[in-house]
Design an enzyme around this catalytic site. Structure first.
Site, PDB file in Angstrom:
ATOM      1  N   LYS A 150       0.840  -1.323   0.314  1.00 23.93           N
ATOM      2  CA  LYS A 150       0.063   0.340  -0.273  1.00 23.93           C
ATOM      3  C   LYS A 150       1.079   1.262  -0.257  1.00 23.93           C
ATOM      4  O   LYS A 150       0.667   2.294  -0.442  1.00 23.93           O
ATOM      5  CB  LYS A 150      -0.981  -0.035   1.133  1.00 23.93           C
ATOM      6  CG  LYS A 150      -2.412  -0.677   1.179  1.00 23.93           C
ATOM      7  CD  LYS A 150      -2.932  -1.085   2.541  1.00 23.93           C
ATOM      8  CE  LYS A 150      -1.903  -1.078   3.805  1.00 23.93           C
ATOM      9  NZ  LYS A 150      -1.469  -1.734   4.267  1.00 23.93           N
ATOM     10  N   ASN A 173      -2.790   6.494   5.798  1.00 25.86           N
ATOM     11  CA  ASN A 173      -2.107   5.712   6.541  1.00 25.86           C
ATOM     12  C   ASN A 173      -0.838   6.028   6.415  1.00 25.86           C
ATOM     13  O   ASN A 173       0.292   5.127   6.742  1.00 25.86           O
ATOM     14  CB  ASN A 173      -1.994   3.650   6.270  1.00 25.86           C
ATOM     15  CG  ASN A 173      -1.699   3.063   7.809  1.00 25.86           C
ATOM     16  OD1 ASN A 173      -1.908   3.550   8.558  1.00 25.86           O
ATOM     17  ND2 ASN A 173      -1.346   1.976   7.362  1.00 25.86           N
ATOM     18  N   HIS A 219      -3.652  -9.470  10.349  1.00 23.89           N
ATOM     19  CA  HIS A 219      -4.449  -8.644  11.880  1.00 23.89           C
ATOM     20  C   HIS A 219      -5.878  -9.463  12.431  1.00 23.89           C
ATOM     21  O   HIS A 219      -6.329  -8.899  12.052  1.00 23.89           O
ATOM     22  CB  HIS A 219      -5.397  -7.325  10.716  1.00 23.89           C
ATOM     23  CG  HIS A 219      -3.809  -6.584  10.174  1.00 23.89           C
ATOM     24  ND1 HIS A 219      -2.253  -6.146  11.511  1.00 23.89           N
ATOM     25  CD2 HIS A 219      -3.176  -5.531   9.595  1.00 23.89           C
ATOM     26  CE1 HIS A 219      -2.185  -5.092  10.339  1.00 23.89           C
ATOM     27  NE2 HIS A 219      -2.603  -5.734   9.473  1.00 23.89           N
TER      28      HIS A 219
END
Length: 453
Positions: A150, A173, A219
């Site tokens: 990302k 982010n 996650h």
């Protein structure tokens, strides 16, 4: 900063006052809202404090030290002092509030705020940005999500746009909190890196171009299972209006299945013989990042020559297969951002004769995703809490040394490496057993290499 007229007269609770939280408080106050704010760190609960920067915590926070900065809360007038109150939202009745704004790092599946909020929407700063879009000059938004790649893809798109003379902001982010940045002039593009946590806290972000790079297990402590994690990523497309561009990497079955649900999706498949697209874009993972950035920029109207020039002038982000030094003919490469086996795998395929520093706080009990690159590894040096387990896993395939610490691993690798070899920090693990974040780990690697001089 970015504000919304729609916030005037409304009431919000903000939980967490690090960089993104501080930016949220400032924006809400500037927009005329009343704010109840709280942070477990007492030092952050002072209106006059210049708040310290926060690291991203490997995908669990909405800000990054890529662009470090202090983020002061405003010096409040008497009216401002009434508008901002420092109270733990868990201790008050939130009935009548218009939203509870939390950091993406707050685990909503475990944190009591999820139940205490009742029917009050729990949102993040990206949702506030979405609410503010109506008051901004005409613009477009690119949203990029995925398990790996990302940051590089976001930075690459932003770089190409900037080099082309297109006004652009990078946030989410990565970099500075988006609400802390100045609005773009008309025709600008906001490029947002979005974790699944940020998407979970967003309900109305309608991206002009939405991107899914890949999905691999990660996650999972925050989700009911892998399918729930994948569904979180897919929500980025569900928020889009008809006719907006959807770009999906189809290198994994889960992402390919999501692409099948999007009739007009642009599919990104990386050919086996893909070449580097620029000096900082070597390796198959960067081929996907580059092909995705090309598709995004084409969707935004850029021509091939302009895109190609941007690819060639791009330089890698820190801690993402970043070249640190050459000493005695040995290359030292910092890939500290590789915090799971899937993100380490491309690095093992990008170099020959690797002295691999691996370990930390493991996210899984195997390194199977890295296996295709094992043949390139001369020797592995395991560190952190995973040191003994990883040594056991790797011993059948390569020479292994339990180094324990990063300093010891660098020193040992330097003693054994030959000219032409690469000493690679690509840990396949989180950093929290020994470092505050992956960036601190990368800096420690660079310092250890510098000490070799």
């Amino acid at each position: 900063m970015i504000t919304a007229a729609a916030w005037a007269g409304k009431k919000f609770a903000v939980l967490g006052l690090a960089r993104s939280g501080a930016a949220t408080v400032r924006a809400l106050l500037a927009g005329g809202a009343q704010v109840v704010a709280w942070d477990g760190d007492e030092a952050r609960r002072s209106p006059s404090l210049r708040l310290r920067g926060e690291g991203r915590g490997e995908g669990t926070s909405s800000s990054s030290s890529i662009a470090p900065a202090t983020a002061p809360l405003p010096t409040l007038s008497p009216m401002g002092e009434r508008a901002l109150t420092f109270v733990d939202p868990l201790t008050i009745d939130l009935t009548g509030f218009d939203g509870v704004v939390v950091s993406p790092g707050v685990p909503l599946n475990r944190h009591p705020i999820a139940q205490h909020a009742g029917g009050v929407p729990i949102i993040g700063d990206i949702e506030l940005f979405a609410q503010a879009r109506a008051d901004l000059p005409p613009h477009k938004v690119v949203g990029i999500t995925g398990t790996n790649g990302k940051s590089t893809t976001t930075a690459l798109i932003h770089h190409i746009l900037t080099q082309a003379g297109v006004p652009a902001r990078m946030g989410g982010n990565i970099g500075l909190p988006i609400l802390a940045q100045d609005p773009l002039p008309g025709g600008g593009v906001y490029v947002l890196e979005l974790s699944s946590y940020q998407i979970d806290l967003t309900t109305s972000l309608d991206c002009d171009v939405a991107v899914l790079l890949n999905i691999t297990p990660d996650h999972l402590d925050r989700y009911a299972g892998f399918e729930a994690y994948a569904a979180s990523k897919a929500r980025l497309f569900a928020m889009q209006s008809a006719g907006h561009a959807a770009i999906v990497g189809t290198g994994d079955a889960t992402s390919a299945a999501i692409a099948d649900t999007l009739p007009h999706a642009i599919r990104i498949a990386v050919p086996a013989d893909a070449l580097a697209f620029g000096p900082a874009l070597a390796g198959p993972h960067n081929a996907q990042n580059a092909l995705t950035a090309i598709a995004v920029c084409e969707a935004l109207g850029l021509d091939a020559d302009t895109i190609g020039a941007g690819l060639q002038s791009y330089r890698a982000l820190p801690h993402r297969m970043a070249h640190v030094a050459d000493l005695n003919g040995v290359a030292y490469v910092d890939d500290s951002k590789a915090t799971n086996p899937d993100s380490t795998a491309p690095a093992l395929s990008a170099f020959g004769r690797i002295h691999w520093i691996v370990g930390g706080l493991a996210k899984s009990d195997d390194l199977d995703a890295c296996r295709p690159g094992f043949g390139n590894v001369v020797r592995a040096y395991t560190i952190g809490t995973a040191a003994e387990r990883f040594a056991e896993l790797l011993a059948p395939d390569m020479a292994v040394e339990i180094a324990g610490t990063l300093d010891a691993a660098v020193r040992s690798a330097a003693e054994q490496a030959q000219p032409g070899d690469t000493v690679l920090l690509s840990p396949a693990c989180a950093s929290f057993d020994q470092y505050s974040d992956f960036e601190a780990r990368g800096r420690a690697f660079a310092a250890a290499v510098e000490a070799l001089r």
